[in-house]
Write a protein that holds these residues in place. Structure first.
Motif, mmCIF file in Angstrom:
data_model
loop_
_atom_site.group_PDB
_atom_site.id
_atom_site.type_symbol
_atom_site.label_atom_id
_atom_site.label_comp_id
_atom_site.label_asym_id
_atom_site.label_seq_id
_atom_site.Cartn_x
_atom_site.Cartn_y
_atom_site.Cartn_z
ATOM 1 N N ARG A 58 3.076 19.891 30.885
ATOM 2 C CA ARG A 58 4.134 20.859 31.159
ATOM 3 C C ARG A 58 4.864 20.534 32.467
ATOM 4 O O ARG A 58 4.234 20.350 33.512
ATOM 5 N N THR A 59 6.187 20.494 32.406
ATOM 6 C CA THR A 59 7.002 20.275 33.596
ATOM 7 C C THR A 59 7.185 21.591 34.354
ATOM 8 O O THR A 59 7.446 22.631 33.748
ATOM 9 N N LYS A 60 7.040 21.535 35.662
ATOM 10 C CA LYS A 60 7.227 22.703 36.508
ATOM 11 C C LYS A 60 8.698 22.817 36.880
ATOM 12 O O LYS A 60 9.249 21.962 37.575
ATOM 13 N N VAL A 61 9.353 23.874 36.400
ATOM 14 C CA VAL A 61 10.777 24.095 36.662
ATOM 15 C C VAL A 61 10.949 24.676 38.063
ATOM 16 O O VAL A 61 10.345 25.696 38.407
ATOM 17 N N LYS A 62 11.784 24.033 38.861
ATOM 18 C CA LYS A 62 11.934 24.448 40.263
ATOM 19 C C LYS A 62 12.687 25.762 40.414
ATOM 20 O O LYS A 62 12.353 26.584 41.273
ATOM 21 N N ASN A 63 13.723 25.952 39.597
ATOM 22 C CA ASN A 63 14.549 27.159 39.697
ATOM 23 C C ASN A 63 14.700 27.789 38.315
ATOM 24 O O ASN A 63 15.731 27.618 37.649
ATOM 25 N N PRO A 64 13.679 28.498 37.851
ATOM 26 C CA PRO A 64 13.709 29.049 36.495
ATOM 27 C C PRO A 64 14.801 30.105 36.303
ATOM 28 O O PRO A 64 15.241 30.740 37.260
ATOM 29 N N GLY A 103 18.522 31.338 39.170
ATOM 30 C CA GLY A 103 18.152 29.948 38.943
ATOM 31 C C GLY A 103 18.990 29.301 37.857
ATOM 32 O O GLY A 103 19.634 29.981 37.053
ATOM 33 N N TRP A 104 18.989 27.962 37.826
ATOM 34 C CA TRP A 104 19.742 27.215 36.818
ATOM 35 C C TRP A 104 18.835 26.403 35.911
ATOM 36 O O TRP A 104 19.294 25.641 35.078
ATOM 37 N N GLY A 105 17.522 26.544 36.069
ATOM 38 C CA GLY A 105 16.597 25.821 35.207
ATOM 39 C C GLY A 105 16.527 24.343 35.542
ATOM 40 O O GLY A 105 16.997 23.896 36.586
ATOM 41 N N ALA A 106 15.919 23.591 34.628
ATOM 42 C CA ALA A 106 15.802 22.139 34.779
ATOM 43 C C ALA A 106 16.657 21.476 33.701
ATOM 44 O O ALA A 106 16.522 21.781 32.513
ATOM 45 N N TRP A 107 17.529 20.556 34.119
ATOM 46 C CA TRP A 107 18.399 19.833 33.192
ATOM 47 C C TRP A 107 17.944 18.373 33.106
ATOM 48 O O TRP A 107 17.788 17.705 34.117
ATOM 49 N N GLY A 139 20.138 12.720 24.173
ATOM 50 C CA GLY A 139 19.770 14.125 24.203
ATOM 51 C C GLY A 139 19.976 14.770 25.559
ATOM 52 O O GLY A 139 19.973 14.100 26.596
ATOM 53 N N VAL A 140 20.147 16.087 25.525
ATOM 54 C CA VAL A 140 20.220 16.909 26.731
ATOM 55 C C VAL A 140 19.265 18.077 26.535
ATOM 56 O O VAL A 140 19.334 18.783 25.513
ATOM 57 N N ASN A 141 18.375 18.267 27.487
ATOM 58 C CA ASN A 141 17.411 19.370 27.427
ATOM 59 C C ASN A 141 17.623 20.312 28.597
ATOM 60 O O ASN A 141 17.792 19.868 29.738
ATOM 61 N N TRP A 142 17.607 21.593 28.297
ATOM 62 C CA TRP A 142 17.708 22.625 29.333
ATOM 63 C C TRP A 142 16.411 23.424 29.317
ATOM 64 O O TRP A 142 16.182 24.217 28.421
ATOM 65 N N TRP A 143 15.554 23.163 30.293
ATOM 66 C CA TRP A 143 14.298 23.889 30.422
ATOM 67 C C TRP A 143 14.573 25.135 31.265
ATOM 68 O O TRP A 143 14.699 25.046 32.483
ATOM 69 N N LYS A 160 17.298 22.420 23.360
ATOM 70 C CA LYS A 160 17.471 20.979 23.232
ATOM 71 C C LYS A 160 18.656 20.660 22.328
ATOM 72 O O LYS A 160 18.880 21.329 21.316
ATOM 73 N N LEU A 161 19.391 19.621 22.699
ATOM 74 C CA LEU A 161 20.502 19.106 21.899
ATOM 75 C C LEU A 161 20.345 17.591 21.812
ATOM 76 O O LEU A 161 20.121 16.931 22.836
ATOM 77 N N GLN A 162 20.470 17.046 20.602
ATOM 78 C CA GLN A 162 20.426 15.597 20.466
ATOM 79 C C GLN A 162 21.410 15.124 19.406
ATOM 80 O O GLN A 162 21.679 15.825 18.425
ATOM 81 N N VAL A 163 21.958 13.942 19.633
ATOM 82 C CA VAL A 163 22.841 13.273 18.683
ATOM 83 C C VAL A 163 22.179 11.947 18.345
ATOM 84 O O VAL A 163 21.706 11.224 19.240
ATOM 85 N N SER A 164 22.126 11.598 17.052
ATOM 86 C CA SER A 164 21.410 10.389 16.650
ATOM 87 C C SER A 164 22.119 9.689 15.501
ATOM 88 O O SER A 164 22.899 10.299 14.753
#
Length: 473
Positions: A374-380, A387-391, A432-436, A444-448
């Protein structure tokens, strides 16, 4: 109660003093009653000692009662996405766990070549609920069921004996658990970078089976091995179970707050089981979804041809602060019965991906199991937090090649010959772009895009976009 007894004792002492004064006065007036008065005084002193004993006993009983109620409430509560309950001494622990992942897939399946319709659909990709805990310090359990797809499927379901060695992780597990291969497969779906794992993990069937396993590790290494029978969903399917043996080892020569270097290798051998219904072997097949999206059709696939197979996996990862690179190579050698074809193909798959947290987070590496956590989000992001979350932005190149031996299989004239219509190679790239939003929630958004080479779908281009909302606890 104690206060009342103390007051009563005081009254008795005061009364005794008054009687003593009267007795002394009576003695002066009548010396002949001295002996009688002394006897009365001794009797009163004995009564006061008995009363003091009762007061002390009442205090002791009250303290014991308080201590008894305290042990009944010997409970610690921590919040880890959901409450984790434990005794203060760590002897018992209990936690409800689960996850929900809701997906949208939009896929262009190149119908002019594949004949398959395009996809625009939502699905409940995972909907799991379970429990985990500890009993008497060293016994652990985990049980989880997935209700996605309007059916129930048992996932982790095992009991483990733990802490038998002086390492961070030492467990002997019995039950439905992962066959230990691949960094990508063993990292939880909650923490993988993309919506789906790399294609070879599906094609070579890296999943859970019922068996016994050993899991051990410390700050710079891990080791897992196990022997398994059928998966939980197929436990009544076979006369003779499908069986598997696996072993995996990892090292992390650098593992600190800013840098991680991970290296690993694993091996697996499988033998096909014998079906109850037909008394024939349930041969293995190999296949993968297009565009690395779950709702896409499979455009590279083999028929059921494998009587046994051997797989080797090499894995590596490098993390430096917010930047991460990860890759694996897998090779599978399958043995085909001569009643089908006189060839034993070698299939392979590999991927490499890179990601960057533009908000400064770092992927969390768990060296004692050789996986990412699990990633620790600095600014949830939550009500009033600001906060703006983790990008996180990421890219991956992923290939699976199931073309080897296709010509020999198609040319076979053996009694049980099959055709390898879709045996080919698939090459996929993803962005992909993930917003935690928090440690436990993500979008999550991904194009493939996948390109198919060989087989009936030769020349097809499969394009997709995927969206996911997820939460776990």
């Amino acid at each position: 109660m104690i206060g009342g007894l103390q007051k009563t004792s005081g009254y008795l002492l005061a009364g005794a003093s008054a009687l003593g004064i009267l007795a002394i006065g009576g003695t002066a007036a009548k010396a002949s009653d001295t002996a009688a008065l002394e006897a009365q005084m001794r009797a009163m002193q004995e009564q006061m000692r008995e009363l003091q004993r009762q007061v002390n006993q009442a205090k002791s009983d009250a303290a014991a009662a308080k201590g008894s109620h305290g042990s009944d409430l010997d409970l610690k509560v921590k919040w880890k996405g959901a409450p984790e309950l434990s005794s203060s001494d760590g002897k018992f622990k209990f936690k409800v766990r689960g996850r929900i992942m809701v997906d949208y897939d939009g896929i262009n399946q190149d119908r002019s070549i594949t004949g398959e319709h395009d996809v625009s659909a939502v699905e409940l990709r995972r909907a799991r609920l379970g429990v985990e805990g500890t009993v008497f310090y060293d016994w652990k359990y985990k049980f989880e069921v997935d209700f996605a797809g309007d059916s129930a499927e048992i996932k982790d379901a095992y009991v483990a004996y733990a802490n038998w060695a002086p390492w961070e992780k030492s467990e002997i597990r019995f039950g439905n658990q992962y066959v230990y291969n691949s960094l990508e497969e063993l990292t939880s779906s909650r923490f993988i970078t993309f919506m789906e794992r790399a294609a070879f993990t599906e094609a070579f069937f890296l999943d859970r089976q019922i068996g016994a396993g050993i899991v051990a590790g410390n700050d710079h290494w891990s080791f897992q091995t196990g022997y398994y029978g059928a998966p939980a969903g197929e436990q009544e399917t076979y006369f003779d179970d499908t069986t598997a043996f696996s072993a995996r080892g990892t090292v992390a020569p650098i593992n600190n707050d800013t840098t991680v270097v991970h290296l690993g290798a694993s091996y697996r051998h499988r033998d096909a089981g014998t079906l109850k219904d037909t008394a024939a072997a349930e041969l293995f097949r190999y296949r993968a979804h297009g565009a690395d999206l779950h709702l896409a059709d499979r455009f590279v696939a083999t028929p059921r041809v494998g009587d046994s197979d051997d797989m080797f996996v090499l894995e590596g990862a490098f993390v430096w602060k917010s930047f991460s690179v990860q890759g694996e190579y897998a090779q599978l050698e399958t043995e085909i019965p001569t009643t089908i074809a006189s060839v034993n193909p070698t299939y392979n798959g590999w991927y490499i991906d890179a990601s960057w947290f533009i908000t400064g987070e770092m992927r969390n590496y768990e060296a004692d199991e050789g996986v990412f956590g699990r990633t620790k989000v600095k600014n949830p992001v939550y009500g009033g937090s600001g906060g703006w979350g983790a990008w996180q932005i990421a890219g991956r190149y992923d290939t699976i090649d199931l073309s080897d031996g296709a010509a020999a299989i198609n040319a076979s004239t053996a009694p049980n010959a099959v055709t390898c219509t879709d045996c080919g190679e698939q090459k996929t790239w993803l962005i992909g772009v993930n917003w935690w939003l928090t440690d436990y929630t993500a979008l999550k958004l991904q194009v493939s895009q996948s390109e198919i080479d060989g087989g009936a779908n030769n020349g097809a281009t499969i394009e997709g976009v995927g969206l996911r909302a997820q939460v776990d606890w």
